[in-house]
Design an enzyme around this catalytic site. Structure first.
Site, PDB file in Angstrom:
ATOM      1  N   PRO A   1       0.853  -1.190   0.000  1.00  0.00           N
ATOM      2  CG  PRO A   1       0.099  -0.967   2.206  1.00  0.00           C
ATOM      3  CD  PRO A   1       0.863  -1.888   1.292  1.00  0.00           C
ATOM      4  CG  MET A   2       3.689   2.525  -1.613  1.00  0.00           C
ATOM      5  SD  MET A   2       4.996   2.565  -2.876  1.00  0.00           S
ATOM      6  CE  MET A   2       4.281   1.538  -4.142  1.00  0.00           C
ATOM      7  CB  SER A   3      -0.724   7.351   0.988  1.00  0.00           C
ATOM      8  OG  SER A   3      -1.369   6.554   1.942  1.00  0.00           O
TER       9      SER A   3
ATOM     10  CD  GLN B   1      -2.382   0.080   5.199  1.00  0.00           C
ATOM     11  OE1 GLN B   1      -2.211   1.233   4.818  1.00  0.00           O
ATOM     12  NE2 GLN B   1      -1.393  -0.726   5.506  1.00  0.00           N
TER      13      GLN B   1
ATOM     14  CB  CYS C   1       1.764   5.196   8.295  1.00  0.00           C
ATOM     15  SG  CYS C   1       2.065   6.751   7.464  1.00  0.00           S
TER      16      CYS C   1
ATOM     17  CE  LYS D   1       3.230  -2.211   4.556  1.00  0.00           C
ATOM     18  NZ  LYS D   1       3.644  -0.861   4.957  1.00  0.00           N
TER      19      LYS D   1
ATOM     20  CG  ASN E   1       7.577  -3.822   3.045  1.00  0.00           C
ATOM     21  OD1 ASN E   1       7.384  -2.868   3.789  1.00  0.00           O
ATOM     22  ND2 ASN E   1       7.728  -3.671   1.752  1.00  0.00           N
TER      23      ASN E   1
ATOM     24  NE  ARG F   1      11.010   2.764  -0.473  1.00  0.00           N
ATOM     25  CZ  ARG F   1      11.998   2.804   0.394  1.00  0.00           C
ATOM     26  NH1 ARG F   1      12.635   3.934   0.587  1.00  0.00           N
ATOM     27  NH2 ARG F   1      12.353   1.729   1.070  1.00  0.00           N
TER      28      ARG F   1
HETATM   29  C1  LIG Z   1       4.903   7.084  -1.100  1.00  0.00           C
HETATM   30  C2  LIG Z   1       4.683   6.027  -0.064  1.00  0.00           C
HETATM   31  C3  LIG Z   1       3.429   5.903   0.512  1.00  0.00           C
HETATM   32  C4  LIG Z   1       3.202   4.884   1.475  1.00  0.00           C
HETATM   33  N1  LIG Z   1       1.941   4.744   1.987  1.00  0.00           N
HETATM   34  C5  LIG Z   1       1.686   3.691   2.832  1.00  0.00           C
HETATM   35  C6  LIG Z   1       0.357   3.402   3.256  1.00  0.00           C
HETATM   36  O1  LIG Z   1      -0.621   4.060   2.873  1.00  0.00           O
HETATM   37  N2  LIG Z   1       0.196   2.358   4.109  1.00  0.00           N
HETATM   38  C7  LIG Z   1       1.246   1.590   4.540  1.00  0.00           C
HETATM   39  O2  LIG Z   1       1.045   0.647   5.314  1.00  0.00           O
HETATM   40  N3  LIG Z   1       2.498   1.833   4.134  1.00  0.00           N
HETATM   41  C8  LIG Z   1       2.732   2.836   3.275  1.00  0.00           C
HETATM   42  N4  LIG Z   1       4.000   3.025   2.792  1.00  0.00           N
HETATM   43  C9  LIG Z   1       5.062   2.080   3.169  1.00  0.00           C
HETATM   44  C10 LIG Z   1       5.161   0.924   2.149  1.00  0.00           C
HETATM   45  O3  LIG Z   1       3.989   0.153   2.153  1.00  0.00           O
HETATM   46  C11 LIG Z   1       6.359   0.018   2.446  1.00  0.00           C
HETATM   47  O4  LIG Z   1       6.204  -0.539   3.722  1.00  0.00           O
HETATM   48  C12 LIG Z   1       7.691   0.783   2.411  1.00  0.00           C
HETATM   49  O5  LIG Z   1       7.766   1.624   1.276  1.00  0.00           O
HETATM   50  C13 LIG Z   1       8.896  -0.186   2.397  1.00  0.00           C
HETATM   51  O6  LIG Z   1       8.860  -1.004   1.260  1.00  0.00           O
HETATM   52  P1  LIG Z   1       9.811  -0.717  -0.028  1.00  0.00           P
HETATM   53  O7  LIG Z   1      11.213  -0.614   0.475  1.00  0.00           O
HETATM   54  O8  LIG Z   1       9.581  -1.917  -0.915  1.00  0.00           O
HETATM   55  O9  LIG Z   1       9.340   0.571  -0.627  1.00  0.00           O
HETATM   56  C14 LIG Z   1       4.252   4.028   1.863  1.00  0.00           C
HETATM   57  C15 LIG Z   1       5.511   4.180   1.276  1.00  0.00           C
HETATM   58  C16 LIG Z   1       5.735   5.149   0.316  1.00  0.00           C
HETATM   59  C17 LIG Z   1       7.100   5.263  -0.311  1.00  0.00           C
END
Ligand SMILES: Cc1cc2nc3c(=O)[nH]c(=O)nc-3n(C[C@H](O)[C@H](O)[C@H](O)COP(=O)(O)O)c2cc1C
Length: 341
Positions: free
Chosen positions: A32-34, A85, A115, A154, A215, A240
């Site tokens: 999930p990525m906002s 989520q 978060c 999460k 993750n 990312r």
């Molecule tokens: C732009 C952005 C928005 C994110 N929004 C959320 C979110 O809404 N909910 C959540 O649980 N994690 C959120 N995350 C965290 C990611 O889900 C993930 O845990 C984190 O980026 C690490 O994984 P990665 O190294 O593969 O990016 C966000 C991360 C980024 C970069």
């Protein structure tokens, strides 16, 4: 290396994962990525073979209050299973929001306890919940009780390096009925700095028997297999590394191969149009810039900064599209993409 590591079997990323009564089609989950994993992005990632995709976090109280942005985040057309989520700090609103989400088609409810954003932790939700496990548990229990669909969680490793409590919370969450747990291998105080600690996730594996998703910093297939091996997890989640390539989860899962430059240009055009349709032209154009920037960085690195800026800031969708597509089709980014996999 510890001798017993040699005997550790890691799951095949392309194999299905059972969670309660559901079966996810493979073991690569789009995080999930906002601001990123809106409906158009999730639809593309799902079509290209991600094992599971998750909505951007939906603020529980705002959803109950009928906020239009929350309803937009809840949309799922064409995605099955639909994982929503929720974020919040009060059991009552989490339970109400979970009910609304389930009544509107959610197949899985995920609770956000990871978060790090001040806006979120300042309201004592997201990773701030990890500072008060009893309170976190009250939210989890209320959510599990509110719905028939599986509830998942999460979180990060803990608030800071002196309070690594993910194993404790994970165990209590499993006892409360949570059916899958994802751990981002950083503390809240690390935000996104440093590197994710894949070995530290194993302490959660050691105390839970429900599926565990690992993750943090997974970019390539080798990373995905390494995080599974070091953490003992059942699946990986990528965030990312999928920005600017919605097909990447599907590639890691072996569901699709890398698109070539012509196919990437088509996907970019389709993504752009999906965004204009989903948000309307004005807002869609603004939201799409972020994705365009990622696509151009990856697949048209030959562009001069002023050419890129001209594409990004144009307010005429047809101009943006024709120039971006031409740059990507002529791009030299594909080989780097292949190398990075
Ligand atoms: C732009 C952005 C928005 C994110 N929004 C959320 C979110 O809404 N909910 C959540 O649980 N994690 C959120 N995350 C965290 C990611 O889900 C993930 O845990 C984190 O980026 C690490 O994984 P990665 O190294 O593969 O990016 C966000 C991360 C980024 C970069």
């Amino acid at each position: 290396m510890c001798p017993k590591d040699n005997h550790l079997q890691i799951p095949d990323l392309s194999s299905p994962l059972r969670v309660g009564r559901l079966s996810f089609r493979n073991r690569v989950v789009l995080a999930p990525m906002s601001g990123v994993t809106d409906l158009p992005f999730r639809q593309l990632a799902w079509r290209f073979g991600a094992g599971l995709v998750v909505t951007e976090m939906v603020a529980s109280r705002e959803l109950v209050g009928n906020a239009s942005e929350s309803w937009a985040r809840l949309k799922s057309s064409g995605i099955d299973p639909h994982m929503v989520q929720l974020a919040g700090r009060e059991a009552y609103w989490m339970a109400e929001a979970a009910r609304i989400a389930a009544d509107n088609g959610a197949d899985v409810i995920d609770i956000n306890m990871g978060c790090p954003a001040k806006k979120v932790t300042g309201g004592y939700s997201g990773s701030a919940l990890m500072r008060d496990p009893d309170h976190a548990l009250s939210l989890i229990e209320a959510t599990v009780k509110a719905v028939d669909v599986p509830v998942t969680l999460k979180m990060r490793l803990g608030w800071d390096e002196n309070s690594i409590n993910a194993p404790l919370i994970a165990k209590r969450a499993e006892e409360a009925g949570v059916q899958m747990i994802t751990i981002h291998g950083r503390t809240r105080m690390q935000f996104y700095n440093g590197t994710a600690d894949w070995d530290a996730i194993r302490a959660v594996r050691d105390v839970i028997s429900v599926p565990l998703v690992a993750n943090g910093d997974v970019g390539t297939k080798a990373d995905a297999n390494a995080i599974l091996k070091r953490s003992g997890a059942d699946a990986v989640m990528i965030g990312r590394s999928s920005q600017g390539r919605p097909w990447h989860a599907g590639v890691l899962a072996g569901a699709v191969t890398h698109p070539d430059s012509a196919a990437i240009a088509d996907i970019v055009a389709e993504h752009y149009n999906m965004m204009l349709e989903f948000y309307g032209a004005d807002i869609g154009l603004r939201h799409a810039r972020k994705h365009l920037g990622w696509y151009l960085d990856r697949f048209a690195p030959q562009l001069e900064p002023q050419e890129k800026a001209a594409i990004m800031t144009s307010t005429e969708p047809s101009t943006v599209m024709s120039r971006a597509v031409a740059a990507i089709a002529a791009g030299s980014g594909r080989q780097e993409e292949k190398d990075a996999a």
